[in-house]
Scaffold this active site. Structure first.
Site, PDB file in Angstrom:
ATOM      1  N   TRP A   1       1.794  -0.646  -1.159  1.00 55.20           N
ATOM      2  CA  TRP A   1       3.159  -0.249  -1.573  1.00 55.20           C
ATOM      3  C   TRP A   1       3.531  -1.007  -2.832  1.00 55.20           C
ATOM      4  O   TRP A   1       3.319  -2.225  -2.925  1.00 55.20           O
ATOM      5  CB  TRP A   1       4.176  -0.593  -0.475  1.00 55.20           C
ATOM      6  CG  TRP A   1       4.589   0.583   0.341  1.00 55.20           C
ATOM      7  CD1 TRP A   1       3.972   1.046   1.464  1.00 55.20           C
ATOM      8  CD2 TRP A   1       5.715   1.440   0.118  1.00 55.20           C
ATOM      9  NE1 TRP A   1       4.633   2.142   1.951  1.00 55.20           N
ATOM     10  CE2 TRP A   1       5.708   2.404   1.150  1.00 55.20           C
ATOM     11  CE3 TRP A   1       6.720   1.479  -0.849  1.00 55.20           C
ATOM     12  CZ2 TRP A   1       6.669   3.405   1.229  1.00 55.20           C
ATOM     13  CZ3 TRP A   1       7.680   2.479  -0.763  1.00 55.20           C
ATOM     14  CH2 TRP A   1       7.651   3.431   0.267  1.00 55.20           C
TER      15      TRP A   1
ATOM     16  N   GLU B   1       2.874  -4.649   7.234  1.00 53.74           N
ATOM     17  CA  GLU B   1       1.510  -4.901   7.721  1.00 53.74           C
ATOM     18  C   GLU B   1       0.971  -6.266   7.273  1.00 53.74           C
ATOM     19  O   GLU B   1      -0.107  -6.684   7.703  1.00 53.74           O
ATOM     20  CB  GLU B   1       0.555  -3.794   7.234  1.00 53.74           C
ATOM     21  CG  GLU B   1       0.700  -2.479   7.976  1.00 53.74           C
ATOM     22  CD  GLU B   1       2.003  -1.751   7.663  1.00 53.74           C
ATOM     23  OE1 GLU B   1       2.375  -1.676   6.482  1.00 53.74           O
ATOM     24  OE2 GLU B   1       2.658  -1.282   8.613  1.00 53.74           O
TER      25      GLU B   1
ATOM     26  N   ASP C   1      15.037   1.523  -3.921  1.00 50.79           N
ATOM     27  CA  ASP C   1      14.072   2.564  -3.541  1.00 50.79           C
ATOM     28  C   ASP C   1      13.883   2.682  -2.039  1.00 50.79           C
ATOM     29  O   ASP C   1      13.163   3.562  -1.575  1.00 50.79           O
ATOM     30  CB  ASP C   1      12.668   2.228  -4.101  1.00 50.79           C
ATOM     31  CG  ASP C   1      12.647   2.222  -5.614  1.00 50.79           C
ATOM     32  OD1 ASP C   1      13.616   2.730  -6.203  1.00 50.79           O
ATOM     33  OD2 ASP C   1      11.664   1.711  -6.187  1.00 50.79           O
TER      34      ASP C   1
ATOM     35  N   HIS D   1      15.147   1.346   4.157  1.00 56.27           N
ATOM     36  CA  HIS D   1      14.979   0.383   5.263  1.00 56.27           C
ATOM     37  C   HIS D   1      14.810  -1.035   4.745  1.00 56.27           C
ATOM     38  O   HIS D   1      14.206  -1.881   5.403  1.00 56.27           O
ATOM     39  CB  HIS D   1      13.776   0.785   6.125  1.00 56.27           C
ATOM     40  CG  HIS D   1      13.850   2.179   6.628  1.00 56.27           C
ATOM     41  ND1 HIS D   1      14.939   2.644   7.333  1.00 56.27           N
ATOM     42  CD2 HIS D   1      13.006   3.222   6.502  1.00 56.27           C
ATOM     43  CE1 HIS D   1      14.741   3.920   7.630  1.00 56.27           C
ATOM     44  NE2 HIS D   1      13.595   4.298   7.127  1.00 56.27           N
TER      45      HIS D   1
ATOM     46  N   ARG E   1       9.705 -10.573 -12.397  1.00 56.39           N
ATOM     47  CA  ARG E   1       9.189 -11.645 -11.532  1.00 56.39           C
ATOM     48  C   ARG E   1       7.666 -11.648 -11.492  1.00 56.39           C
ATOM     49  O   ARG E   1       7.038 -12.702 -11.450  1.00 56.39           O
ATOM     50  CB  ARG E   1       9.757 -11.506 -10.115  1.00 56.39           C
ATOM     51  CG  ARG E   1      11.194 -11.994  -9.996  1.00 56.39           C
ATOM     52  CD  ARG E   1      11.820 -11.511  -8.693  1.00 56.39           C
ATOM     53  NE  ARG E   1      13.123 -12.064  -8.412  1.00 56.39           N
ATOM     54  CZ  ARG E   1      14.254 -11.757  -9.049  1.00 56.39           C
ATOM     55  NH1 ARG E   1      14.233 -10.891 -10.054  1.00 56.39           N
ATOM     56  NH2 ARG E   1      15.400 -12.302  -8.709  1.00 56.39           N
TER      57      ARG E   1
HETATM   58  C1  DLZ Z   1       8.377   2.526   4.518  1.00 57.57           C
HETATM   59  C2  DLZ Z   1       8.464   1.555   3.386  1.00 57.57           C
HETATM   60  C3  DLZ Z   1       9.526   1.641   2.463  1.00 57.57           C
HETATM   61  C4  DLZ Z   1      10.587   2.685   2.574  1.00 57.57           C
HETATM   62  N1  DLZ Z   1       9.599   0.780   1.424  1.00 57.57           N
HETATM   63  C5  DLZ Z   1       8.648  -0.180   1.282  1.00 57.57           C
HETATM   64  C6  DLZ Z   1       8.715  -1.107   0.212  1.00 57.57           C
HETATM   65  O1  DLZ Z   1       9.589  -1.066  -0.656  1.00 57.57           O
HETATM   66  N2  DLZ Z   1       7.756  -2.074   0.144  1.00 57.57           N
HETATM   67  C7  DLZ Z   1       6.756  -2.188   1.068  1.00 57.57           C
HETATM   68  O2  DLZ Z   1       5.932  -3.101   0.963  1.00 57.57           O
HETATM   69  N3  DLZ Z   1       6.659  -1.302   2.085  1.00 57.57           N
HETATM   70  C8  DLZ Z   1       7.570  -0.313   2.209  1.00 57.57           C
HETATM   71  N4  DLZ Z   1       7.486   0.582   3.238  1.00 57.57           N
HETATM   72  C9  DLZ Z   1       6.298   0.538   4.115  1.00 57.57           C
HETATM   73  C10 DLZ Z   1       6.395  -0.460   5.280  1.00 57.57           C
HETATM   74  O3  DLZ Z   1       6.188  -1.794   4.827  1.00 57.57           O
HETATM   75  C11 DLZ Z   1       5.281  -0.127   6.313  1.00 57.57           C
HETATM   76  O4  DLZ Z   1       4.058   0.044   5.647  1.00 57.57           O
HETATM   77  C12 DLZ Z   1       5.612   1.119   7.113  1.00 57.57           C
HETATM   78  O5  DLZ Z   1       6.874   1.004   7.712  1.00 57.57           O
HETATM   79  C13 DLZ Z   1       4.555   1.370   8.206  1.00 57.57           C
HETATM   80  O6  DLZ Z   1       4.565   0.288   9.140  1.00 57.57           O
END
Ligand code: DLZ
Length: 158
Positions: free
Chosen positions: A28, A64, A91, A94, A133
C-alpha cells in the site's frame, strides 16, 4: 551514501557492522514506502551493515505489518525489525482504525520483547506530507538509526 548530518537522531551511532536487520514494508502506498525502504537500507549500509545482513519482506498493507514483523522475529537470526508503511488520512476512510490497530500491534510486539520493532509507519494528512517525510526528511534513514540504537541497547545487556 546517506548523509547522517541530516538525520535528527544520528548522534552517538554505535558500530553496526555485526548487526542483522529485518525490514517489513507495505505494498500500500508503495511510491512512499519504497522511498522509506531506500532511505533505511542506505542508512544501514552507511553505518556498516552488510547487504546480506538486511532481510526485506513485503506485506499488503499496514495492518499486515504486525503479523509480518512477528513472523520475521520468530527466525531468531534478526536483531531488530523496521516496519515501514504509510496511511494517508485524505485517502483512507478507515484511517483511525488502521493507525490505531497497527500502532497497538507493534507496541504489543515490543512488550512481548523478542526483538525490538521500530514503528516506521507514516500517518499523515496528505500525500504531500508523506512525500516530504519519505524523501526530504528521510524518515526511512531515521527509522534505521533508531533500529541500530535499539540493537546496541540489547547488546549492552550481554
Ligand atoms: C484498506 C486500506 C486503506 C483504505 N488504506 C490503507 C492505507 O492508507 N495504508 C495502508 O498501509 N493500508 C491501507 N489499507 C489496507 C490495510 O492496511 C489492510 O491491508 C487491509 O485492511 C486488509 O487487512
Amino acid at each position: 551514501m546517506s548523509d547522517f548530518s541530516l538525520l535528527k537522531n544520528a548522534g552517538n551511532l554505535p558500530d553496526a557492522s555485526n548487526m542483522r536487520f529485518g525490514i517489513v514494508v507495505t505494498e500500500w502506498n508503495n511510491h512512499i514506502t519504497d522511498a522509506l525502504l531506500n532511505g533505511a537500507i542506505e542508512a544501514l549500509k552507511a553505518a556498516g551493515v552488510s547487504e546480506t545482513s538486511i532481510t526485506v519482506r513485503r506485506v499488503p498493507g499496514s495492518f499486515e505489518l504486525v503479523y509480518g514483523c512477528s513472523k520475521m522475529g520468530d527466525n531468531g537470526y534478526i536483531d531488530a525489525i523496521i516496519a515501514l508503511g504509510c496511511v494517508i488520512k485524505g485517502d483512507t476512510p478507515h484511517f483511525d482504525y488502521i493507525c490505531q490497530g497497527t500502532t497497538q500491534g507493534l507496541v504489543d510486539l515490543n512488550v512481548e520483547g523478542k526483538v525490538p520493532v521500530i514503528n516506521g509507519v507514516l500517518t499523515v494528512l496528505t500525500e504531500q506530507q508523506a512525500i516530504e517525510r519519505a524523501t526530504t526528511m528521510n524518515k526511512g534513514g531515521e527509522f534505521a538509526i533508531t533500529a541500530i540504537k535499539m540493537v546496541d541497547f540489547v547488546h549492552s545487556f550481554d
